[in-house]
Each structure stands twice: as C-alpha cells, then as structure tokens.
Design a protein around this motif. Sequence first.
Motif, short mmCIF file in Angstrom:
data_model
loop_
_atom_site.label_atom_id
_atom_site.label_comp_id
_atom_site.label_asym_id
_atom_site.label_seq_id
_atom_site.Cartn_x
_atom_site.Cartn_y
_atom_site.Cartn_z
N SER A 38 0.84 -1.20 0.00
CA SER A 38 0.00 0.00 0.00
C SER A 38 0.87 1.25 0.00
N SER A 39 0.32 2.29 -0.58
CA SER A 39 1.05 3.55 -0.63
C SER A 39 0.10 4.70 -0.31
N ILE A 40 0.71 5.79 0.05
CA ILE A 40 -0.01 7.03 0.33
C ILE A 40 0.45 8.03 -0.71
N GLY A 44 1.37 16.45 -3.91
CA GLY A 44 2.00 16.58 -5.22
C GLY A 44 1.89 15.33 -6.08
N GLY A 45 1.26 14.26 -5.54
CA GLY A 45 1.05 13.04 -6.31
C GLY A 45 2.14 12.00 -6.18
N HIS A 46 3.11 12.25 -5.30
CA HIS A 46 4.20 11.29 -5.11
C HIS A 46 3.77 10.19 -4.15
N ARG A 47 4.32 9.00 -4.35
CA ARG A 47 4.00 7.88 -3.47
C ARG A 47 4.91 7.87 -2.25
N ARG A 48 4.32 7.48 -1.13
CA ARG A 48 5.07 7.26 0.10
C ARG A 48 4.57 5.95 0.70
#
Length: 66
Positions: A38-40, A44-48
Amino acid sequence: MSANSTDSETLLTPAEVAAMFRVDPKTVTRWAKAGKISSIRTLGGHRRFRETEIRRLLDGSAPVED
C-alpha cells in the motif's frame, strides 16, 4: 528517512524502499500499482510507503512477489 504524516508514522520514498529490497524504484511503484504494497499519495502526487509495513515485508511476515 522521509517525511512524517499527521499520525507521526514514518513514511518512505520509493527510492528508500527500493534500497531496502535491493530493487529498482520503478519496481516498487509497480508493486504499489498492483496492490502488493500500500502507498499514500502526497499532495504533489508522489507515493510514500509506511515504514512499519515495509519492515513487516522485509521480516517475511507478508511476501511480495514480482
């Protein structure tokens, strides 16, 4: 490490996760798109990625398949 979310959980960038798994950052992005991890998304649309989840995967609690 990277930014912290409002609940103070440590978040990692795709490059940081890739270094931990010794894969290319694009592979980490593919895993996220496929729902394997899973990612957040930042504003700005970047994955974390949640560090706790990544550590569980590294410990072998939940396998990631390429």
